[in-house]
Design an enzyme around this catalytic site. Structure first.
Site, PDB file in Angstrom:
ATOM      1  N   LYS A 165       0.057  -3.115   1.256  1.00 20.16           N
ATOM      2  CA  LYS A 165       1.115  -1.766   1.153  1.00 20.16           C
ATOM      3  C   LYS A 165       2.607  -2.175   1.321  1.00 20.16           C
ATOM      4  O   LYS A 165       2.754  -2.545   2.599  1.00 20.16           O
ATOM      5  CB  LYS A 165       0.870  -0.513   1.426  1.00 20.16           C
ATOM      6  CG  LYS A 165      -0.654  -0.147   1.301  1.00 20.16           C
ATOM      7  CD  LYS A 165      -1.041  -0.137  -0.330  1.00 20.16           C
ATOM      8  CE  LYS A 165      -2.484   0.136  -0.551  1.00 20.16           C
ATOM      9  NZ  LYS A 165      -2.811   0.004  -1.789  1.00 20.16           N
ATOM     10  N   ASP A 193       1.158  -4.032  -3.102  1.00 16.21           N
ATOM     11  CA  ASP A 193       1.002  -2.829  -3.530  1.00 16.21           C
ATOM     12  C   ASP A 193       2.256  -1.878  -3.183  1.00 16.21           C
ATOM     13  O   ASP A 193       2.414  -1.732  -2.012  1.00 16.21           O
ATOM     14  CB  ASP A 193      -0.236  -2.208  -3.418  1.00 16.21           C
ATOM     15  CG  ASP A 193      -0.348  -0.923  -4.324  1.00 16.21           C
ATOM     16  OD1 ASP A 193       0.635  -0.263  -5.152  1.00 16.21           O
ATOM     17  OD2 ASP A 193      -1.411  -0.208  -4.271  1.00 16.21           O
ATOM     18  N   GLU A 218       1.675  -4.624  -7.586  1.00 16.88           N
ATOM     19  CA  GLU A 218       1.356  -3.435  -8.192  1.00 16.88           C
ATOM     20  C   GLU A 218       2.275  -2.277  -8.230  1.00 16.88           C
ATOM     21  O   GLU A 218       2.945  -2.127  -7.040  1.00 16.88           O
ATOM     22  CB  GLU A 218       0.008  -3.105  -7.607  1.00 16.88           C
ATOM     23  CG  GLU A 218      -0.826  -1.894  -8.165  1.00 16.88           C
ATOM     24  CD  GLU A 218      -2.170  -1.780  -7.926  1.00 16.88           C
ATOM     25  OE1 GLU A 218      -2.886  -2.238  -8.600  1.00 16.88           O
ATOM     26  OE2 GLU A 218      -2.417  -1.237  -6.925  1.00 16.88           O
ATOM     27  N   ASP A 241      -1.125   0.732 -11.745  1.00 14.95           N
ATOM     28  CA  ASP A 241      -2.197   1.692 -11.551  1.00 14.95           C
ATOM     29  C   ASP A 241      -1.480   3.243 -11.692  1.00 14.95           C
ATOM     30  O   ASP A 241      -2.196   3.917 -12.605  1.00 14.95           O
ATOM     31  CB  ASP A 241      -2.847   1.503 -10.443  1.00 14.95           C
ATOM     32  CG  ASP A 241      -2.016   1.667  -9.028  1.00 14.95           C
ATOM     33  OD1 ASP A 241      -0.727   1.728  -9.409  1.00 14.95           O
ATOM     34  OD2 ASP A 241      -2.755   1.524  -7.942  1.00 14.95           O
ATOM     35  N   LYS A 265      -7.736   3.905 -11.960  1.00 16.05           N
ATOM     36  CA  LYS A 265      -8.245   4.966 -11.184  1.00 16.05           C
ATOM     37  C   LYS A 265      -9.028   5.681 -11.831  1.00 16.05           C
ATOM     38  O   LYS A 265      -8.499   6.502 -12.550  1.00 16.05           O
ATOM     39  CB  LYS A 265      -7.136   5.490 -10.553  1.00 16.05           C
ATOM     40  CG  LYS A 265      -6.381   4.229  -9.483  1.00 16.05           C
ATOM     41  CD  LYS A 265      -5.316   5.146  -9.004  1.00 16.05           C
ATOM     42  CE  LYS A 265      -4.245   4.255  -8.060  1.00 16.05           C
ATOM     43  NZ  LYS A 265      -4.920   3.594  -6.882  1.00 16.05           N
TER      44      LYS A 265
HETATM   45 MG    MG Z   1      -2.015   0.672  -6.191  1.00 11.33          MG
END
Ligand code: MG
Length: 368
Positions: A165, A193, A218, A241, A265
């Site tokens: 992240k 991400d 991402e 996403d 997701k």
């Molecule tokens: Mg993600």
């Protein structure tokens, strides 16, 4: 076969460690899980789960699922749960949108349909790969040193895929990416991400500064418009996403070339029935996939695994499993569990794992 009873349970899922996203903008400590039990006149019982990642991450929240089910229940009772398209259309008619409220019902219907057919859900959907799926770790926003330590801990549990992240601070993001790439091993899959944490200028600065590393990002920016605006100005592959919600989103991303990877997701997109269409759009446009539930227990992880198994091995990069991040287990260790950083498709008909009902407490609602 008819749906005769729909029971709704609420369970708090405490996270083992508080979790920060988007450069520390968002903090998460407990997930609000809704577990759905669907009973039929044929004696088969199906289970579903909807667990958003808190209520600040994307427009979805636990009480919203339960309110949505209250609205949809009268339209679902009496339907044949094996006819998942009938159930889907009844839900869409009863409550347009609110996809996250529909996924637990869709999941429970697939569970029953699989049991009735004597097949795991993935096989009922057309055929499930038995190649174990790598689980992506989730490395929360941290310093360079903390990032290294967290990745090492995951490696010791067998993980070969990592979702690191980032987002929020250009210089720190560049430093962390360079450091992680420096420690990356052959065969390891790393996705950076951003969780929408960059403005367009921040995205272009980090993506340009790391172009020599050939890494994948991402959800670099907030919206598909933002991602479209920068797409011709950098060379990095992009996964989407959080902005992949509807089939129309999937079609736009594929047609306009906004991303090279879908992060599907299940709870976000409304369940397996809708997600399977996104999978097919992806495959027909040369787009690879990551699959995840959004959050939740082993039930939600298993649902994601079934979809992942219907994707050709070469096109499915990894799944994400939440079970290692929560301190409660509602299924007593049963179901697909982390085995050396991978999940194995269950061979039992249907979902392949059901909860221990006494761990759920009394239902918060029952519809008959
Ligand atoms: Mg993600």
């Amino acid at each position: 076969m008819k749906i005769t009873r729909l029971s709704v349970f609420q369970v708090d899922l405490p996270l083992e460690d508080a979790y920060w996203l988007s450069g520390g903008r968002l903090k998460f400590e407990v997930l609000d899980a809704t577990i759905v039990k669907i009973e039929t006149d044929a004696g088969l019982t199906g289970w579903g789960e909807g667990t958003p990642w808190g209520h600040t991450y994307v427009p979805a929240h636990g009480p919203g699922i339960r309110a949505g089910i209250e609205t949809m229940a009268p339209f679902i009772l009496g339907l044949d749960p094996r006819k998942v398209l009938d159930v889907e259309r009844a839900m869409d008619l009863a409550l347009p949108g609110h996809l996250y409220a529909k996924s637990p019902i869709d999941m429970a219907c697939w569970d029953i349909a699989g049991q009735a057919a004597g097949l795991p859900i993935a096989d009922l959907m057309g055929g499930g790969s038995r190649t174990p799926r790598a689980i992506a770790s989730s490395v929360g926003a941290k310093t360079v040193e903390e990032t290294r330590a967290v990745i090492e801990r995951y490696r010791q549990r067998g993980y070969i895929a990592h979702s690191v992240k980032i987002g929020g601070d250009v210089a720190r993001d560049i430093a962390r990416i360079r450091d992680v790439e420096d420690m990356r091993r052959d065969g390891e899959i790393v996705l950076y991400d951003v969780n929408r944490g960059w403005t367009r200028q921040q995205a272009l600065r980090v993506m340009s500064a790391t172009e020599d590393l050939n890494v994948m990002f991402e959800q670099p920016c907030e919206t598909l418009d933002d991602i479209a605006a920068i797409s011709g100005k950098h060379a990095a592959p992009v996964s989407v996403d959080e902005s992949l919600v509807t089939l129309q989103d999937a079609a736009r991303i594929a047609r306009d070339g906004l991303a090279e990877v879908f992060g599907i997701k299940l709870n976000r997109v409304g369940g397996l029935t809708k997600a399977a269409r996104m999978r097919d759009i992806a495959l027909s446009h040369g787009i690879d996939m990551f699959v995840m539930a959004t959050g939740g227990t082993v039930l939600a992880d298993t649902e994601a695994l079934h979809l992942a198994a219907t994707i050709p091995d070469a096109n499915c990069h990894a799944v994400w499993a939440c079970q290692d991040m929560i301190t409660i287990d509602i299924a007593g260790g049963r179901g697909p569990r982390n085995t050396d950083g991978h999940l194995h498709l269950p061979e039992e008909p249907g979902l392949g794992v059901h909860p221990d009902e006494d761990t759920l407490g009394d239902p918060v609602a029952v519809y008959t």
